[in-house]
Design an enzyme around this catalytic site. Sequence first.
Site, PDB file in Angstrom:
ATOM      1  N   HIS A  18       0.859  -1.194   0.000  1.00 25.40           N
ATOM      2  CA  HIS A  18       0.000   0.000   0.000  1.00 25.40           C
ATOM      3  C   HIS A  18       0.888   1.235   0.000  1.00 25.40           C
ATOM      4  O   HIS A  18       1.340   1.702   1.047  1.00 25.40           O
ATOM      5  CB  HIS A  18      -0.923  -0.038   1.237  1.00 25.40           C
ATOM      6  N   HIS A  20       1.232   4.969  -2.297  1.00 26.68           N
ATOM      7  CA  HIS A  20       0.854   5.879  -3.386  1.00 26.68           C
ATOM      8  C   HIS A  20       2.143   6.534  -3.853  1.00 26.68           C
ATOM      9  O   HIS A  20       2.787   7.246  -3.078  1.00 26.68           O
ATOM     10  CB  HIS A  20      -0.123   6.938  -2.888  1.00 26.68           C
ATOM     11  N   HIS A 198      -9.627   1.190  -1.174  1.00 27.98           N
ATOM     12  CA  HIS A 198      -9.574   1.744   0.175  1.00 27.98           C
ATOM     13  C   HIS A 198     -10.994   1.683   0.743  1.00 27.98           C
ATOM     14  O   HIS A 198     -11.948   2.121   0.087  1.00 27.98           O
ATOM     15  CB  HIS A 198      -9.168   3.220   0.147  1.00 27.98           C
ATOM     16  N   GLU A 201     -11.207   3.265   6.220  1.00 31.61           N
ATOM     17  CA  GLU A 201     -10.160   4.130   6.780  1.00 31.61           C
ATOM     18  C   GLU A 201     -10.868   5.198   7.619  1.00 31.61           C
ATOM     19  O   GLU A 201     -10.725   5.233   8.836  1.00 31.61           O
ATOM     20  CB  GLU A 201      -9.329   4.762   5.646  1.00 31.61           C
ATOM     21  N   ASP A 279       1.878   3.850   2.937  1.00 36.27           N
ATOM     22  CA  ASP A 279       0.835   4.718   2.365  1.00 36.27           C
ATOM     23  C   ASP A 279       1.441   5.906   1.609  1.00 36.27           C
ATOM     24  O   ASP A 279       1.520   5.878   0.390  1.00 36.27           O
ATOM     25  CB  ASP A 279      -0.126   5.184   3.466  1.00 36.27           C
ATOM     26  N   ASP A 280       1.824   6.941   2.349  1.00 39.74           N
ATOM     27  CA  ASP A 280       2.393   8.157   1.747  1.00 39.74           C
ATOM     28  C   ASP A 280       3.615   8.576   2.574  1.00 39.74           C
ATOM     29  O   ASP A 280       3.542   9.519   3.363  1.00 39.74           O
ATOM     30  CB  ASP A 280       1.349   9.274   1.736  1.00 39.74           C
TER      31      ASP A 280
HETATM   32  N1  HPA Z   1      -6.556   7.371   1.697  1.00 41.67           N
HETATM   33  C1  HPA Z   1      -7.240   7.737   0.623  1.00 41.67           C
HETATM   34  N2  HPA Z   1      -6.661   8.270  -0.445  1.00 41.67           N
HETATM   35  C2  HPA Z   1      -5.349   8.434  -0.449  1.00 41.67           C
HETATM   36  C3  HPA Z   1      -4.589   8.062   0.630  1.00 41.67           C
HETATM   37  C4  HPA Z   1      -5.230   7.492   1.763  1.00 41.67           C
HETATM   38  O1  HPA Z   1      -4.631   7.121   2.799  1.00 41.67           O
HETATM   39  N3  HPA Z   1      -3.312   8.366   0.305  1.00 41.67           N
HETATM   40  C5  HPA Z   1      -3.311   8.873  -0.946  1.00 41.67           C
HETATM   41  N4  HPA Z   1      -4.545   8.915  -1.403  1.00 41.67           N
HETATM   42 ZN    ZN Z   2      -3.744   4.813   0.744  1.00 45.04          ZN
END
Ligand code: HPA
Ligand code: ZN
Length: 339
Positions: A18, A20, A198, A201, A279-280
Site C-alpha cells: 500500500h 501511493h 480503500h 479508513e 501509504d504516503d
Molecule cells: N486514503 C485515501 N486516499 C489516499 C490516501 C489514503 O490514505 N493516500 C493517498 N490517497
Molecule cells: Zn492509501
Amino acid sequence: MAVSIKEFIEGLPKAELHLHIEGSFEPELMFEIAQRNKKEIRFNSVEEVKEAYNFSNLQDFLDIYYEGMNVLTTEQDYYDLTWAYISKVYLENVIHTEIMFDPQGHTDRGIPFDTVINGIDRALKDAQTKLGMTTVLIMSFLRHLDEESAFKTLEDGLKHRDKIMAIGLDSSELGNPPSKFERVYKTAKEAGFKLVAHAGEEGPAEYVWEALNLLDIDRLDHGNRCLEDEKLVAELAKLKMGLTVCPLSNLKLCVVDDLKKHPLRTMLEKGLKPSINSDDPAYFGGHMNNNYLATAEALDLTKKELATIAKISFETSFLSDFQKEENIKLIDDYLATNS
Ligand code: HPA
Ligand code: ZN
C-alpha cells in the site's frame, strides 16, 4: 548475540502493498523538479513544506497531496519520482512492492496518461533488472470524481494492460462509497485486473461490505473500521482477505490518536491478515522500517510476530504461489538465524 528489534526489522525481507507513488514525493525532489519545469510552489523552503504537514483528517492531507503532485510534468519526472522511492525501500529490504498511482491527478491537469505510466513503468523495470526486486503497478481511481471519469481512465489503462496488474480506489472516502464504482469494477474484472479498494479508513464498516459484495475486491486497503462489525470480521477472516494497514498514516490522519491504540494486534488476534505499509511516506513520517518499528514499539510486537506480518505481506501480495513460497521461506530462514 541477539539482534535488536530495530536491526531485526531492518534485515527482515518484506513486501510493501500500500504505497501511493505520489505520496512518496519528498520536498527536496519537489523543489528540484519545480525548478527544472519552471513551476511555482507556494513554499520557500523544504522546512516550510514540512511544517505544513500537519493534518487533522484525510481531506486535510489530500488537499496538500494533490497540490504537491502539480509540478510533475515530464516522463523523466515520473521516472525520478518512482526511482527515488525504489532506491529508498531497496535499502530497507523491501524485496517486493505493489505501488499505486493516481492517473486522474495528472490527466486532469493535461498531462498525457502515457507520459505518467511510461515514466513509472521504466523505473519499475529498472528495479527488476538492476536491483532484482519484483514489482506490481496498481492504477487507482479518485473516488471524489465521477464514474465517467473513472471509465475514461480505465480505457486509458487498458491501452497499457501489460504494465498494470490491478485497479484501486482512493481519495476522499466519506460520501463516496464503493457502490459509486460498482460498474467500473465489473468492467475491470472482466478485463482481468486484480481489484483492491480503500475502505474503512474513515468510512464505516458498511463501506467495507460494499467493497466485498459490490466491487468483489481481492484485497482491502486499510479496513480499520471493519472491527466495528463482528460479522464483517468473520467474513474477512473466512476469505483470508489481506488488509493493507498503514500505522503511521493512521496516526498522522487521526484515524488513531495513539499508536498504542492501533488495531493491528487485535486484527491478528481475530484471524485477519494485516500487513504493515507506508501509504504516503513523504507525508506521514517514514517508509516501511519506520512503520514496522513504531508499531513494534507501540504494540510490543515480538520478532516472531513481526515475521508473521512480513509473511502476510507476501501471502496477500499478487505474486505467484511459487514466488510467495520462496519469499516466505526467506523469512523462516531469517527468523531461525536472527531471533
Ligand atoms: N486514503 C485515501 N486516499 C489516499 C490516501 C489514503 O490514505 N493516500 C493517498 N490517497
Ligand atoms: Zn492509501
